[in-house]
Design a protein around this motif. Structure first.
Motif, PDB file in Angstrom:
ATOM      1  N   CYS A  23      15.713  67.327 -24.496  1.00 39.12           N
ATOM      2  CA  CYS A  23      14.772  68.291 -25.071  1.00 39.12           C
ATOM      3  C   CYS A  23      15.492  69.107 -26.149  1.00 39.12           C
ATOM      4  O   CYS A  23      16.589  69.602 -25.921  1.00 39.12           O
ATOM      5  CB  CYS A  23      14.277  69.209 -23.962  1.00 39.12           C
TER       6      CYS A  23
ATOM      7  N   CYS B 116      15.637  73.151 -24.578  1.00 43.70           N
ATOM      8  CA  CYS B 116      16.471  73.575 -23.445  1.00 43.70           C
ATOM      9  C   CYS B 116      17.688  72.668 -23.272  1.00 43.70           C
ATOM     10  O   CYS B 116      18.585  72.975 -22.490  1.00 43.70           O
ATOM     11  CB  CYS B 116      15.649  73.606 -22.150  1.00 43.70           C
TER      12      CYS B 116
ATOM     13  N   GLY C  42      17.783  69.924 -21.800  1.00 41.27           N
ATOM     14  CA  GLY C  42      17.698  69.171 -20.550  1.00 41.27           C
ATOM     15  C   GLY C  42      17.536  67.682 -20.815  1.00 41.27           C
ATOM     16  O   GLY C  42      16.963  67.279 -21.823  1.00 41.27           O
TER      17      GLY C  42
ATOM     18  N   CYS D  28       8.109  69.335 -22.784  1.00 39.42           N
ATOM     19  CA  CYS D  28       9.288  69.119 -21.951  1.00 39.42           C
ATOM     20  C   CYS D  28       8.917  69.432 -20.505  1.00 39.42           C
ATOM     21  O   CYS D  28       8.383  70.493 -20.233  1.00 39.42           O
ATOM     22  CB  CYS D  28      10.411  70.037 -22.428  1.00 39.42           C
TER      23      CYS D  28
ATOM     24  N   MET E 284      10.815  70.246 -18.201  1.00 45.92           N
ATOM     25  CA  MET E 284      11.705  71.278 -17.650  1.00 45.92           C
ATOM     26  C   MET E 284      11.362  72.667 -18.167  1.00 45.92           C
ATOM     27  O   MET E 284      11.136  73.582 -17.403  1.00 45.92           O
ATOM     28  CB  MET E 284      13.158  70.913 -17.949  1.00 45.92           C
ATOM     29  N   CYS E 285      11.326  72.825 -19.506  1.00 44.42           N
ATOM     30  CA  CYS E 285      11.069  74.167 -20.052  1.00 44.42           C
ATOM     31  C   CYS E 285       9.622  74.348 -20.498  1.00 44.42           C
ATOM     32  O   CYS E 285       9.234  75.438 -20.887  1.00 44.42           O
ATOM     33  CB  CYS E 285      12.037  74.479 -21.192  1.00 44.42           C
ATOM     34  N   GLN E 286       8.813  73.302 -20.451  1.00 49.36           N
ATOM     35  CA  GLN E 286       7.375  73.332 -20.774  1.00 49.36           C
ATOM     36  C   GLN E 286       7.090  73.597 -22.250  1.00 49.36           C
ATOM     37  O   GLN E 286       5.946  73.824 -22.622  1.00 49.36           O
ATOM     38  CB  GLN E 286       6.606  74.403 -19.944  1.00 49.36           C
TER      39      GLN E 286
END
Ligand SMILES: [Zn+2]
Length: 138
Positions: free
Chosen positions: A2, A5, A7, A58, A60-62
């Motif tokens: 991403c 972030c 990730g 993403c 993970m961090c949206q």
């Protein structure tokens, strides 16, 4: 990875994205990490119509993964060995096959629809623009 972030989106041989359809229905989609491979996997009830624009996030961090350079392209980062990094752009239109791999000194495109995004046709001009965008983010 991403771009927000950092990730890792790559799990078990797939890249995993959280996606929203235009009707707000959410789902997960698995794409191949291989550039030019357009196979994908998702829940059988989560249908995408050909030509439908899908919003990628993403998981993970949206944050949205829509690129700055074209609203129809998704942007992620890719690491290769020896510290080499690329920006990957691909179409978020279902059924459209356009992928671009961009670094400071390399450019590679794949997919039968890769000619569609005129930004990348300006081959000599894309490099300074991509660099400028990167600097702005830092
Ligand atoms: Zn993220």
């Amino acid at each position: 990875m991403c771009p927000h972030c950092g990730g890792y989106l790559n799990v078990a041989g797939h890249i995993i994205f959280s996606v929203n359809k235009s009707n707000k229905k959410k789902g997960l989609i698995l794409l191949s990490p291989q550039i030019g491979n357009y196979t994908s996997d998702k829940h059988k009830e989560f249908n995408l119509a050909k030509g439908e624009a899908v919003a990628f996030f993403c998981p993970m961090c949206q944050k949205t993964l829509t690129s700055d350079i074209d609203e129809n392209l998704v942007h992620v980062r890719m690491h290769e060995g020896a510290g080499k990094e690329f920006d990957i752009y691909f179409s978020r239109i279902a059924g459209e096959q356009s992928t671009y791999q961009v670094s400071d000194d390399e450019f590679f495109k794949a997919g039968k629809d890769a000619g569609r995004y005129t930004y990348f046709k300006l081959s000599d001009k894309y490099k300074p623009l991509v660099k400028r965008k990167r600097r702005q983010k830092k």
